[in-house]
Structure formats: C-alpha cells, structure tokens
Enzyme design. Structure first.
Site, PDB file in Angstrom:
ATOM      1  N   ASN A   1       0.839  -1.199   0.000  1.00  0.00           N
ATOM      2  CA  ASN A   1       0.000   0.000   0.000  1.00  0.00           C
ATOM      3  C   ASN A   1       0.876   1.252   0.000  1.00  0.00           C
ATOM      4  O   ASN A   1       1.962   1.282   0.606  1.00  0.00           O
ATOM      5  CB  ASN A   1      -1.037  -0.006   1.131  1.00  0.00           C
TER       6      ASN A   1
ATOM      7  N   GLU B   1      -3.081  -4.666  -3.043  1.00  0.00           N
ATOM      8  CA  GLU B   1      -3.621  -5.522  -4.110  1.00  0.00           C
ATOM      9  C   GLU B   1      -3.598  -4.792  -5.444  1.00  0.00           C
ATOM     10  O   GLU B   1      -3.185  -5.319  -6.477  1.00  0.00           O
ATOM     11  CB  GLU B   1      -5.075  -5.921  -3.800  1.00  0.00           C
TER      12      GLU B   1
ATOM     13  N   CYS C   1     -10.664  -2.698  -4.392  1.00  0.00           N
ATOM     14  CA  CYS C   1      -9.759  -3.764  -4.851  1.00  0.00           C
ATOM     15  C   CYS C   1     -10.546  -4.962  -5.385  1.00  0.00           C
ATOM     16  O   CYS C   1     -10.130  -5.603  -6.353  1.00  0.00           O
ATOM     17  CB  CYS C   1      -8.814  -4.193  -3.736  1.00  0.00           C
TER      18      CYS C   1
ATOM     19  N   GLU D   1       0.322   5.278   0.640  1.00  0.00           N
ATOM     20  CA  GLU D   1      -0.655   6.261   1.128  1.00  0.00           C
ATOM     21  C   GLU D   1      -0.340   7.663   0.618  1.00  0.00           C
ATOM     22  O   GLU D   1       0.686   7.909  -0.005  1.00  0.00           O
ATOM     23  CB  GLU D   1      -0.708   6.209   2.655  1.00  0.00           C
TER      24      GLU D   1
ATOM     25  N   CYS E   1      -4.066   0.591  -2.428  1.00  0.00           N
ATOM     26  CA  CYS E   1      -3.916  -0.631  -1.640  1.00  0.00           C
ATOM     27  C   CYS E   1      -2.860  -1.556  -2.267  1.00  0.00           C
ATOM     28  O   CYS E   1      -2.562  -1.456  -3.463  1.00  0.00           O
ATOM     29  CB  CYS E   1      -5.232  -1.395  -1.586  1.00  0.00           C
TER      30      CYS E   1
ATOM     31  N   CYS F   1     -10.496  -4.464   0.251  1.00  0.00           N
ATOM     32  CA  CYS F   1     -11.532  -3.421   0.224  1.00  0.00           C
ATOM     33  C   CYS F   1     -12.402  -3.562  -1.027  1.00  0.00           C
ATOM     34  O   CYS F   1     -12.063  -4.288  -1.972  1.00  0.00           O
ATOM     35  CB  CYS F   1     -10.902  -2.038   0.312  1.00  0.00           C
TER      36      CYS F   1
HETATM   37  N1  THU Z   1      -5.218  -1.626   2.692  1.00  0.00           N
HETATM   38  C1  THU Z   1      -4.653  -2.432   1.744  1.00  0.00           C
HETATM   39  O1  THU Z   1      -3.599  -2.088   1.179  1.00  0.00           O
HETATM   40  N2  THU Z   1      -5.263  -3.601   1.431  1.00  0.00           N
HETATM   41  C2  THU Z   1      -6.357  -4.095   2.089  1.00  0.00           C
HETATM   42  O2  THU Z   1      -6.806  -5.194   1.768  1.00  0.00           O
HETATM   43  C3  THU Z   1      -6.980  -3.319   3.158  1.00  0.00           C
HETATM   44  C4  THU Z   1      -6.471  -1.939   3.350  1.00  0.00           C
HETATM   45  C5  THU Z   1      -4.518  -0.397   3.074  1.00  0.00           C
HETATM   46  C6  THU Z   1      -5.105   0.907   2.621  1.00  0.00           C
HETATM   47  C7  THU Z   1      -4.526   1.874   3.649  1.00  0.00           C
HETATM   48  O3  THU Z   1      -3.231   2.273   3.249  1.00  0.00           O
HETATM   49  C8  THU Z   1      -4.402   1.044   4.912  1.00  0.00           C
HETATM   50  O4  THU Z   1      -4.439  -0.320   4.486  1.00  0.00           O
HETATM   51  C9  THU Z   1      -5.485   1.304   5.942  1.00  0.00           C
HETATM   52  O5  THU Z   1      -6.734   1.166   5.375  1.00  0.00           O
END
Ligand code: THU
Length: 133
Positions: free
Chosen positions: A42, A55, A91, A44, A53, A88
């Site tokens: 991920n 994925e 994704c 941000e 994310c 999420c």
């Molecule tokens: N996040 C992911 O990268 N994948 C997931 O399956 C769930 C959430 C990340 C997004 C964000 O950077 C952090 O987790 C908190 O939501």
C-alpha cells in the site's frame, strides 16, 4: 508455487509499504500463470483518497509490465490483522476486472491464518467488463 511461498513473498512486499498516515502495512503477491510473481504494497497519500492498496499496486504493476488481464493464477494478501485480511471494495472491483472469476484470493495475516475465496465470491454480481460489450 506453494501458497506458503506466495504468502512469504506478500510479507516481503509488505515491508515496502508507505504508510505515514495509518501505519497499517499491507503486502500482496500476484502469481502469473507463467510463474512470475508481481509484488505490491500500500502507498498512502496526504490527501488520503489517492491511497493505493497493496492488491491494486500488484495488479496495476503487472499490467504496466505488459502482463495480460486474466493471465494470473492466484494472489496472496497479508496484513497484521486479527483474522485473515479482507480486500476493500475498490480492490474487489479491480480483481473482477483483471482476474479470472475463479482465481483464488488467499487472505492471510502475520499469524498465518489463511482464508481462500475466489474473485467472484468476493464480489458477487459485480458489474464487469462483460457488461460493456
Ligand atoms: N489496505 C490495503 O492495502 N489492502 C487491504 O486489503 C486493506 C487496506 C490499506 C489501505 C490503507 O493504506 C491502509 O491499508 C489502511 O486502510
């Protein structure tokens, strides 16, 4: 490739996560049908919504590297969650777009819990590429 090995690669990808806002690191390892593994973490953003994310990073990276949609065999996702991490909604939609409906998604965590579901199970009744034909 063994699921355990794909999980280990997802855990390695997780260490690259850029998470100054949530501190919640996620890793993904997308296995191609040719055996190549595409890694994602991920990433941000201070504006929050541009956050990508793990994925989607792995999936988009594979496409950008020239891999065809639906040329993937499995994906493993890992986070430091109590139970297996759950992708999420965004994704899930991207998985529907770029993966076979019956492709396994291995949702896991640092404790080694594993939940296997297919792409279509994760987003039943999805609006997908077939709807625009
Ligand atoms: N996040 C992911 O990268 N994948 C997931 O399956 C769930 C959430 C990340 C997004 C964000 O950077 C952090 O987790 C908190 O939501």
């Amino acid at each position: 490739m063994e699921v355990k090995q794909l999980m280990e690669l997802a855990a390695q990808a997780r260490t690259k996560a850029y998470t100054p806002y949530s501190g919640f690191q996620v890793g993904a390892a997308l296995l191609g049908k040719d055996g190549v593994v595409h890694m994602g973490c991920n990433v941000e953003n201070a504006a929050y919504s541009p956050t990508n994310c793990a994925e989607r990073t792995a999936l988009h990276r594979a496409i950008a590297d020239g891999y065809a949609p639906r040329s993937f065999e499995a994906i493993a996702v890992i986070g430091d969650t109590d139970g297996p991490i759950s992708p999420c909604g965004v994704c899930r939609q991207v998985l529907v777009e770029l993966c076979d409906p019956d492709m396994p998604v291995y949702m896991t965590n640092l404790k080694g819990d594993v939940l296997k579901m297919t792409v279509s199970e994760l987003l039943p009744g999805a609006f997908g590429p077939q709807d625009l034909k």
